[in-house]
Design a protein around this motif. Sequence first.
Motif, PDB file in Angstrom:
ATOM      1  N   ARG A 128       1.610  -3.715  10.376  1.00  0.00           N
ATOM      2  CA  ARG A 128       2.002  -2.772  11.168  1.00  0.00           C
ATOM      3  C   ARG A 128       1.553  -2.691  12.659  1.00  0.00           C
ATOM      4  O   ARG A 128       2.362  -2.241  13.566  1.00  0.00           O
ATOM      5  CB  ARG A 128       1.586  -1.419  10.457  1.00  0.00           C
ATOM      6  N   PHE A 129       0.059  -2.995  12.691  1.00  0.00           N
ATOM      7  CA  PHE A 129      -0.463  -2.979  13.904  1.00  0.00           C
ATOM      8  C   PHE A 129      -0.893  -4.205  14.615  1.00  0.00           C
ATOM      9  O   PHE A 129      -1.197  -4.547  15.598  1.00  0.00           O
ATOM     10  CB  PHE A 129      -1.814  -2.062  13.960  1.00  0.00           C
ATOM     11  N   GLY A 130      -0.764  -5.275  13.656  1.00  0.00           N
ATOM     12  CA  GLY A 130      -0.866  -6.706  14.200  1.00  0.00           C
ATOM     13  C   GLY A 130      -2.487  -7.181  13.829  1.00  0.00           C
ATOM     14  O   GLY A 130      -3.143  -6.392  13.359  1.00  0.00           O
ATOM     15  N   ILE A 131      -2.287  -8.505  13.679  1.00  0.00           N
ATOM     16  CA  ILE A 131      -3.807  -9.152  13.258  1.00  0.00           C
ATOM     17  C   ILE A 131      -4.737  -8.624  14.072  1.00  0.00           C
ATOM     18  O   ILE A 131      -6.023  -8.746  13.677  1.00  0.00           O
ATOM     19  CB  ILE A 131      -3.368 -10.632  13.129  1.00  0.00           C
ATOM     20  N   GLN A 180      -2.174 -13.273   6.438  1.00  0.00           N
ATOM     21  CA  GLN A 180      -1.129 -12.968   7.532  1.00  0.00           C
ATOM     22  C   GLN A 180      -0.814 -13.666   8.910  1.00  0.00           C
ATOM     23  O   GLN A 180       0.330 -14.061   9.336  1.00  0.00           O
ATOM     24  CB  GLN A 180      -1.048 -11.407   7.856  1.00  0.00           C
ATOM     25  N   SER A 181      -2.024 -14.018   9.511  1.00  0.00           N
ATOM     26  CA  SER A 181      -2.107 -14.988  10.661  1.00  0.00           C
ATOM     27  C   SER A 181      -1.551 -16.330  10.365  1.00  0.00           C
ATOM     28  O   SER A 181      -0.886 -16.848  11.340  1.00  0.00           O
ATOM     29  CB  SER A 181      -3.393 -14.879  11.276  1.00  0.00           C
ATOM     30  N   ILE A 182      -1.720 -16.855   9.217  1.00  0.00           N
ATOM     31  CA  ILE A 182      -1.224 -18.423   8.986  1.00  0.00           C
ATOM     32  C   ILE A 182       0.467 -18.058   8.984  1.00  0.00           C
ATOM     33  O   ILE A 182       1.061 -18.989   9.376  1.00  0.00           O
ATOM     34  CB  ILE A 182      -1.695 -18.726   7.658  1.00  0.00           C
ATOM     35  N   GLY A 274       7.137 -10.887  14.418  1.00  0.00           N
ATOM     36  CA  GLY A 274       6.034  -9.944  14.185  1.00  0.00           C
ATOM     37  C   GLY A 274       6.514  -8.443  14.282  1.00  0.00           C
ATOM     38  O   GLY A 274       6.087  -7.557  14.664  1.00  0.00           O
ATOM     39  N   LYS A 275       7.529  -8.295  13.521  1.00  0.00           N
ATOM     40  CA  LYS A 275       8.234  -6.904  13.033  1.00  0.00           C
ATOM     41  C   LYS A 275       7.189  -5.946  12.672  1.00  0.00           C
ATOM     42  O   LYS A 275       6.426  -6.073  11.712  1.00  0.00           O
ATOM     43  CB  LYS A 275       9.440  -6.893  12.439  1.00  0.00           C
ATOM     44  N   ARG A 276       7.429  -4.816  13.023  1.00  0.00           N
ATOM     45  CA  ARG A 276       6.358  -3.476  12.284  1.00  0.00           C
ATOM     46  C   ARG A 276       6.921  -3.197  11.162  1.00  0.00           C
ATOM     47  O   ARG A 276       7.885  -2.336  11.087  1.00  0.00           O
ATOM     48  CB  ARG A 276       6.489  -2.434  13.419  1.00  0.00           C
ATOM     49  N   ALA A 277       6.475  -3.779  10.166  1.00  0.00           N
ATOM     50  CA  ALA A 277       6.756  -3.443   8.731  1.00  0.00           C
ATOM     51  C   ALA A 277       6.343  -2.100   8.269  1.00  0.00           C
ATOM     52  O   ALA A 277       5.403  -1.528   8.645  1.00  0.00           O
ATOM     53  CB  ALA A 277       6.396  -4.549   7.853  1.00  0.00           C
ATOM     54  N   SER A 278       7.003  -1.584   7.544  1.00  0.00           N
ATOM     55  CA  SER A 278       6.864  -0.287   6.526  1.00  0.00           C
ATOM     56  C   SER A 278       6.837  -0.580   5.187  1.00  0.00           C
ATOM     57  O   SER A 278       7.331  -1.812   4.977  1.00  0.00           O
ATOM     58  CB  SER A 278       7.682   0.656   7.053  1.00  0.00           C
ATOM     59  N   PHE A 279       6.343   0.321   4.425  1.00  0.00           N
ATOM     60  CA  PHE A 279       6.417   0.148   2.857  1.00  0.00           C
ATOM     61  C   PHE A 279       7.611  -0.068   2.679  1.00  0.00           C
ATOM     62  O   PHE A 279       8.055  -0.836   1.541  1.00  0.00           O
ATOM     63  CB  PHE A 279       5.613   1.133   2.250  1.00  0.00           C
ATOM     64  N   SER A 422       6.772 -14.865   5.384  1.00  0.00           N
ATOM     65  CA  SER A 422       6.620 -13.527   6.205  1.00  0.00           C
ATOM     66  C   SER A 422       5.944 -12.335   5.432  1.00  0.00           C
ATOM     67  O   SER A 422       5.454 -11.419   6.011  1.00  0.00           O
ATOM     68  CB  SER A 422       8.207 -13.173   6.613  1.00  0.00           C
ATOM     69  N   TYR A 423       5.636 -12.594   4.127  1.00  0.00           N
ATOM     70  CA  TYR A 423       4.858 -11.492   3.471  1.00  0.00           C
ATOM     71  C   TYR A 423       3.753 -12.147   2.891  1.00  0.00           C
ATOM     72  O   TYR A 423       2.889 -11.748   1.820  1.00  0.00           O
ATOM     73  CB  TYR A 423       5.720 -11.275   2.211  1.00  0.00           C
ATOM     74  N   SER A 424       3.108 -13.275   3.527  1.00  0.00           N
ATOM     75  CA  SER A 424       1.961 -13.859   2.654  1.00  0.00           C
ATOM     76  C   SER A 424       0.686 -12.926   2.814  1.00  0.00           C
ATOM     77  O   SER A 424      -0.027 -12.953   1.833  1.00  0.00           O
ATOM     78  CB  SER A 424       1.665 -14.990   3.578  1.00  0.00           C
ATOM     79  N   GLY A 425       0.737 -12.239   3.868  1.00  0.00           N
ATOM     80  CA  GLY A 425      -0.604 -11.227   3.868  1.00  0.00           C
ATOM     81  C   GLY A 425      -0.487 -10.149   2.469  1.00  0.00           C
ATOM     82  O   GLY A 425      -1.306  -9.824   1.845  1.00  0.00           O
ATOM     83  N   ILE A 426       0.883  -9.622   2.282  1.00  0.00           N
ATOM     84  CA  ILE A 426       1.140  -8.695   1.334  1.00  0.00           C
ATOM     85  C   ILE A 426       0.649  -9.454   0.101  1.00  0.00           C
ATOM     86  O   ILE A 426       0.150  -8.834  -0.924  1.00  0.00           O
ATOM     87  CB  ILE A 426       2.626  -8.090   1.283  1.00  0.00           C
TER      88      ILE A 426
END
Length: 510
Positions: A128-131, A180-182, A274-279, A422-426
């Motif tokens: 949402r706000f960036g790494i 997520q950065s990866i 780097g789209k601003r994702a929402s739930f 794109s969802y690796s952080g999640i």
Amino acid sequence: MAKQNRNQLKEEPTPGCYIKARYVVTIMAALGSVNLYLLRNPLNIALISMVGVSNSSVNGENQNETASLLATAVVCPQYQANSTTDEHVFQYQEGEFDWSLAKQGLLLSCYWYGYTVSNIPGAWLAQRFGIRITLGVTSLLSAMLTFFVPVAARLSFSFLVALRITMGLLQGVTLPTIMQSIGIWSPPCENTRHVALSFTGVACGNVVAFTFAGIIISYFGWECSFYVAGGIGCLWSIVWFLLIHDTPLKHPRISKQESSYITESLSDAASVEGKRASFKTVPWRKILTSKPYWSTVVPHLAENWTFAITHSWVPQYIANVLGFSIENVGILSSLPYGLNVFSLLASGFLSDFILIKTKIRKTLLRKVFTTIGMGGTVLSFLILPSFGCNHTLAIVLLCTSYMFVGCNYAGYRVALVDMAASYSGILYSISNAMTCVVTLFATQIVGVMLGDGSLPYWRTVFYVTSAISAFGLLVFLWFGTCELQPWAKSKEKKVGNDQELAFLEKTEDI
């Protein structure tokens, strides 16, 4: 055809002396992992001085007289490299705080309550706000709180517990944000090396934290271990803000050649955009019902059971069972993590080399490295109980039990990025949240399993750990895959500027 074109992409050389921006991100991520453990681990060693502990084992004749001073039963003669006798002298160092073992366990475990809760929200915040903002702010606040640990300890035990929980809340963001950065900065053909480099900090952080905490405490007192850790944490946060940017498209100093290579090589536009994702935009149901995803979660849970043993109980095994002096416990406890760094880096670069130079299937390669990583743990803990009080072989097997874990980063761990960059952080945050629960309860369960701390109880712990690791390995071998999942392909076409729109159109043509 798309896959073939992407594999043929090559990075054009950048004129002059140029440090690639994606490697700067990866190196800073690795140092961020070190920072995480520097801030977390000093308490593990500091408790020895804060509460007081025996400095050596005791012989059989006076063990009953001093039992009230011992936290656990001593079952092996104290290790003495230049001694021909097994007779030992009991010494006791009184600490400043009168905390029972139950209270000490609470101090070590309460951190994980906060850490577990913040994993999934932390990954969403990174999207949402960036790494840059997410990791920079949380790390800075956590470092500042570390300065106040000595003050909190002297004010009240409850205040210290609250401080540790708050630190866990802030630091739970770290590893999901790094993952997520990866997904944002790493071309698919380099995923393994960037995961390996980023997570070397996990092992290095434990080595540095355990080793230097003992040295600092010995010379300057336990309070200084927290002051040094907090100072380093603040310094890292400042450098992170200065060097790191959220995406290649937003980086002011990245070369056009590198930016083009990263964006064109990534299979999913959303991870670069780097789209601003929402739930609502995250395919939660498909993720949680994905068999390939769960095949990576199970070995992650098994690995963290091993981590709980190595991190929380191996120092006590070395000190109270094998009979090593406290001066050596920090160094010996750090050895498995130091060796883990070598296996992690070697497996990461070797995996990418094999992937580029051969036609081996990526899924097969990931399973081979997972077998080495999990299999090393299985065999080490299976064999360890057979050697009883053999100090040398026991330490060697304790080292190999965690050394091979580094190969998992070229195995099931990087499969997360392979299947959904794109969802690796999640994905990582969900898995990491569950593993934190395992770490929390494993620490407490093992404490119950150990009974009086004698060797038969330790044998049971080692056998159970071996069986859990074997189960995690079998699950990934049977169900694991590295294929890009359908639900990981972005369908959003909106972008904020002409450059991003042109990039999306280009990736659609590919």
